[in-house]
Structures are given as C-alpha cells and as structure tokens.
Design a protein around this motif. Structure first.
Motif, PDB file in Angstrom:
ATOM      1  N   THR A 184     -61.553  -1.105 -66.673  1.00 25.09           N
ATOM      2  CA  THR A 184     -60.557  -0.797 -65.664  1.00 25.09           C
ATOM      3  C   THR A 184     -61.267  -0.057 -64.531  1.00 25.09           C
ATOM      4  OG1 THR A 184     -58.398   0.222 -65.250  1.00 25.09           O
ATOM      5  CG2 THR A 184     -59.895   1.429 -66.692  1.00 25.09           C
ATOM      6  N   VAL A 185     -60.539   0.466 -63.575  1.00 24.46           N
ATOM      7  CA  VAL A 185     -61.130   1.292 -62.528  1.00 24.46           C
ATOM      8  C   VAL A 185     -61.151   2.734 -63.021  1.00 24.46           C
ATOM      9  CG1 VAL A 185     -60.900   2.154 -60.169  1.00 24.46           C
ATOM     10  CG2 VAL A 185     -60.341  -0.240 -60.689  1.00 24.46           C
ATOM     11  N   GLN A 186     -62.317   3.348 -63.001  1.00 22.61           N
ATOM     12  CA  GLN A 186     -62.433   4.747 -63.416  1.00 22.61           C
ATOM     13  C   GLN A 186     -62.148   5.651 -62.218  1.00 22.61           C
ATOM     14  OE1 GLN A 186     -63.208   6.554 -66.628  1.00 22.61           O
ATOM     15  NE2 GLN A 186     -62.061   7.684 -65.103  1.00 22.61           N
ATOM     16  N   ILE A 187     -61.057   6.390 -62.294  1.00 24.96           N
ATOM     17  CA  ILE A 187     -60.627   7.249 -61.195  1.00 24.96           C
ATOM     18  C   ILE A 187     -61.258   8.640 -61.313  1.00 24.96           C
ATOM     19  CG2 ILE A 187     -58.631   8.297 -60.054  1.00 24.96           C
ATOM     20  CD1 ILE A 187     -58.752   5.271 -59.778  1.00 24.96           C
ATOM     21  N   TYR A 188     -61.657   9.183 -60.151  1.00 19.51           N
ATOM     22  CA  TYR A 188     -62.159  10.556 -60.078  1.00 19.51           C
ATOM     23  C   TYR A 188     -61.363  11.325 -59.020  1.00 19.51           C
ATOM     24  CZ  TYR A 188     -66.296   9.463 -62.872  1.00 19.51           C
ATOM     25  OH  TYR A 188     -67.140   9.115 -63.891  1.00 19.51           O
ATOM     26  N   HIS A 189     -61.263  12.632 -59.194  1.00 20.70           N
ATOM     27  CA  HIS A 189     -60.660  13.519 -58.209  1.00 20.70           C
ATOM     28  C   HIS A 189     -61.712  14.534 -57.756  1.00 20.70           C
ATOM     29  CE1 HIS A 189     -56.787  11.807 -59.240  1.00 20.70           C
ATOM     30  NE2 HIS A 189     -56.973  12.112 -60.512  1.00 20.70           N
ATOM     31  N   ASN A 190     -61.505  15.104 -56.570  1.00 19.01           N
ATOM     32  CA  ASN A 190     -62.418  16.119 -56.027  1.00 19.01           C
ATOM     33  C   ASN A 190     -63.857  15.597 -55.989  1.00 19.01           C
ATOM     34  OD1 ASN A 190     -60.206  17.975 -56.022  1.00 19.01           O
ATOM     35  ND2 ASN A 190     -60.562  18.303 -58.210  1.00 19.01           N
ATOM     36  N   ILE A 191     -64.034  14.444 -55.365  1.00 20.25           N
ATOM     37  CA  ILE A 191     -65.317  13.745 -55.434  1.00 20.25           C
ATOM     38  C   ILE A 191     -66.408  14.434 -54.615  1.00 20.25           C
ATOM     39  CG2 ILE A 191     -66.478  11.572 -54.890  1.00 20.25           C
ATOM     40  CD1 ILE A 191     -63.867  10.146 -55.585  1.00 20.25           C
ATOM     41  N   ILE A 192     -66.067  14.948 -53.438  1.00 19.54           N
ATOM     42  CA  ILE A 192     -67.060  15.578 -52.580  1.00 19.54           C
ATOM     43  C   ILE A 192     -66.900  17.102 -52.610  1.00 19.54           C
ATOM     44  CG2 ILE A 192     -68.022  15.741 -50.248  1.00 19.54           C
ATOM     45  CD1 ILE A 192     -68.353  12.992 -51.561  1.00 19.54           C
ATOM     46  N   ALA A 193     -67.961  17.793 -52.946  1.00 22.45           N
ATOM     47  CA  ALA A 193     -67.967  19.265 -52.941  1.00 22.45           C
ATOM     48  C   ALA A 193     -68.809  19.748 -51.767  1.00 22.45           C
ATOM     49  CB  ALA A 193     -68.532  19.803 -54.250  1.00 22.45           C
ATOM     50  N   ASP A 197     -75.757  25.848 -47.440  1.00 15.13           N
ATOM     51  CA  ASP A 197     -77.177  25.926 -47.743  1.00 15.13           C
ATOM     52  C   ASP A 197     -77.682  27.339 -47.472  1.00 15.13           C
ATOM     53  OD1 ASP A 197     -79.641  25.118 -48.535  1.00 15.13           O
ATOM     54  OD2 ASP A 197     -79.863  23.509 -47.072  1.00 15.13           O
ATOM     55  N   ILE A 198     -78.914  27.621 -47.874  1.00 16.89           N
ATOM     56  CA  ILE A 198     -79.462  28.966 -47.709  1.00 16.89           C
ATOM     57  C   ILE A 198     -79.605  29.343 -46.229  1.00 16.89           C
ATOM     58  CG2 ILE A 198     -80.650  29.015 -49.922  1.00 16.89           C
ATOM     59  CD1 ILE A 198     -83.201  28.203 -48.496  1.00 16.89           C
ATOM     60  N   ASP A 199     -79.684  28.323 -45.337  1.00 13.74           N
ATOM     61  CA  ASP A 199     -79.783  28.619 -43.915  1.00 13.74           C
ATOM     62  C   ASP A 199     -78.417  28.659 -43.232  1.00 13.74           C
ATOM     63  OD1 ASP A 199     -79.044  25.992 -43.870  1.00 13.74           O
ATOM     64  OD2 ASP A 199     -80.764  25.285 -42.708  1.00 13.74           O
ATOM     65  N   GLY A 200     -77.348  28.540 -44.018  1.00 10.76           N
ATOM     66  CA  GLY A 200     -76.000  28.603 -43.486  1.00 10.76           C
ATOM     67  C   GLY A 200     -75.397  27.273 -43.103  1.00 10.76           C
ATOM     68  N   SER A 201     -76.194  26.218 -43.121  1.00 18.88           N
ATOM     69  CA  SER A 201     -75.670  24.896 -42.770  1.00 18.88           C
ATOM     70  C   SER A 201     -74.879  24.310 -43.937  1.00 18.88           C
ATOM     71  CB  SER A 201     -76.802  23.953 -42.384  1.00 18.88           C
ATOM     72  OG  SER A 201     -77.705  23.791 -43.473  1.00 18.88           O
ATOM     73  N   ALA A 202     -73.975  23.390 -43.609  1.00 18.49           N
ATOM     74  CA  ALA A 202     -73.157  22.755 -44.639  1.00 18.49           C
ATOM     75  C   ALA A 202     -73.950  21.682 -45.368  1.00 18.49           C
ATOM     76  CB  ALA A 202     -71.906  22.154 -44.015  1.00 18.49           C
ATOM     77  N   CYS A 203     -73.760  21.597 -46.669  1.00 19.18           N
ATOM     78  CA  CYS A 203     -74.337  20.508 -47.459  1.00 19.18           C
ATOM     79  C   CYS A 203     -73.284  20.061 -48.460  1.00 19.18           C
ATOM     80  CB  CYS A 203     -75.630  20.930 -48.151  1.00 19.18           C
ATOM     81  SG  CYS A 203     -75.449  22.334 -49.275  1.00 19.18           S
ATOM     82  N   TYR A 204     -73.515  18.920 -49.041  1.00 21.67           N
ATOM     83  CA  TYR A 204     -72.469  18.288 -49.846  1.00 21.67           C
ATOM     84  C   TYR A 204     -73.062  17.746 -51.144  1.00 21.67           C
ATOM     85  CZ  TYR A 204     -70.384  18.500 -45.239  1.00 21.67           C
ATOM     86  OH  TYR A 204     -69.942  18.939 -44.026  1.00 21.67           O
ATOM     87  N   ARG A 205     -72.208  17.661 -52.152  1.00 20.95           N
ATOM     88  CA  ARG A 205     -72.617  17.092 -53.434  1.00 20.95           C
ATOM     89  C   ARG A 205     -71.516  16.162 -53.933  1.00 20.95           C
ATOM     90  NH1 ARG A 205     -75.662  20.380 -58.114  1.00 20.95           N
ATOM     91  NH2 ARG A 205     -77.102  20.435 -56.350  1.00 20.95           N
TER      92      ARG A 205
END
Length: 252
Positions: A184-193, A197-205
C-alpha cells in the motif's frame, strides 16, 4: 545451497550477523558482501564516479566469507555477482535483517529491498527481510523464519522471484502467522524537520513519523498493524501494461 547475504545497515549490523550465524548451520556456503556502514534509503543507487574499496574479514568458518564494500547495497550485490562470485553465482540472495520496516511505498527508497531487486537481473531468487524493535531473541526467531521460508517457498515451491518479508512488533514469528499481502502507500507525518546550524542558518532533515493506522485492510502495513508477518512478492518490471493502449490513442 549457496546464499549471498547483504544489507543496508553495514557488515557488522546485528540483524545481518544473527542471520549469518543461523544460516551457517543451514547452508553449505554463505558469502556476505555488505556496506562498510549505514546506507539506509540508498534505494537503487550505484557508485559510478568514485572508486570502491573492499575489505575481506578474517574467516572464522570454512564455508562463510565476509567482505565489506565502501559503496551502496546495490554496489555490494554487483561486486559479488560480477567479481567475487562471477564464476559461482549463489542460489539465493537475502538482504537483511534490516533494522526498520520496508513496507508499502517505502520499498522505492529502501536499500535493503533494492539489493534484493538485483536478483531478477541475475536470474537468482531473492528475499528482503525487515523488522522493528530488534533484539537478539527476535532476530534469532526471524532468522529461523527465514530458513522456513527458504525451505517452503524457494526450495519446495521453486519460487524464482523476489519476496519482501516484514516482521510485526508483536505476535508469533512463524509461517503459521504469515499473510501474503500487497503493498500500500506508506504514509508519514512531520516529514521535514527544520533546524538551526551552528552558524545560525536554517538547515533541514527528512524524518517523518510513520502512520500505521490509516492503511487499508489486506495490505502489508495493515498486516503488520494486526501482528502478522507480511509476505509480499515484488517485481522489477514497472510497465503499466493496462494503459498502454490509452497512451497509443493519445499520440495517434
């Protein structure tokens, strides 16, 4: 029987080592070719612009050979079939035991399943095996289930394809408790966190919380939710034959 073992968790991963130990008492020959480390979600990626490095482990059993490869799970199978075992292909390829499910649409991203999907290319049957809540005891039970599947499906049944096996978090790990079900289709929630970063810039997981509750009945996800072992035969051929005539009409 000669079995090729691989995975996407690395040569020293618990699931693979327990499976190797149990299969060593069953098969005449075992060749383990696995990544040097974690390669989860590698899908069917292959290393073509970098060198691969291979290291053979010290042999502790005369019929078991272990080799670590610096690339992906598919690289490992390629190295085995095209180099290490080029003159003596195995009778069966097993990928696992993976730490984490490979259910539904996740098989598209799975390094574990992709390694098994190399089987049809070499006309060798294959099996991918995955579970969550891994312990030594549950791994051992799963490895013994693998042997039962080999005997019933691949030896007695002479099944030539790829079988995807997922183990429930609870319930008996046995053929008696197994169900043959489709993806079937495996559903996920909250996919992008989002993180800082240590220099204050945004990063994603890319992460995601798995949704086991909304999958329809009689599917692999529902099967695991209900405490059954899920067996799903897979194929590499993705042509949508049912709509080929429709496409011909569109372009005529």
């Amino acid at each position: 029987m000669h079995i090729l073992l691989t995975n996407d968790d690395g040569l020293q991963a618990r699931g693979l080592q327990v499976l190797k130990r149990e299969l060593a008492a069953f098969a005449e020959q075992i060749t383990v070719v696995a990544p040097t480390g974690q390669r989860s979600a590698a899908s069917h990626s292959m290393t073509i612009n970098r060198d691969l490095y291979c290291r053979e482990a010290e042999q502790t059993l005369p019929h078991v050979r272990e080799i670590a490869v610096s690339g992906t799970p598919v690289d490992c199978v390629k190295m085995a079939m095209e180099y290490f075992l080029v003159d003596k292909h195995p009778n069966l390829i097993i990928s696992g035991i993976n730490d984490g499910y490979n259910l539904g649409s996740d098989v598209l991203y799975s390094g574990t399943v992709s390694a098994a999907m190399e089987g049809p290319y070499y006309q060798v049957p294959a099996m991918a095996v995955s579970m969550r809540d891994m312990t030594d005891e549950r791994c051992t039970q799963t490895a013994r289930l693998v042997i039962a599947v080999i005997e019933s499906v691949f030896v007695k049944g002479n099944f030539p394809g790829v079988l995807n096996v997922n183990i429930p978090p609870s319930g008996e790990i046995s053929l008696k408790n197994a169900r043959v079900v489709p993806q079937t289709v495996q559903i996920y929630h909250n996919i992008i966190a989002e993180k800082e970063d240590i220099d204050g810039s945004a990063c994603y997981r890319i992460v995601g919380d798995i949704d086991m509750e909304t999958a329809p009945e009689n599917t692999d996800v529902a099967c695991i939710r209900q405490g059954h072992v899920a067996l799903t035969p897979l194929r590499w051929q993705q042509t949508a034959f049912a709509v080929m005539d429709t496409i011909r009409e569109y372009i005529s």
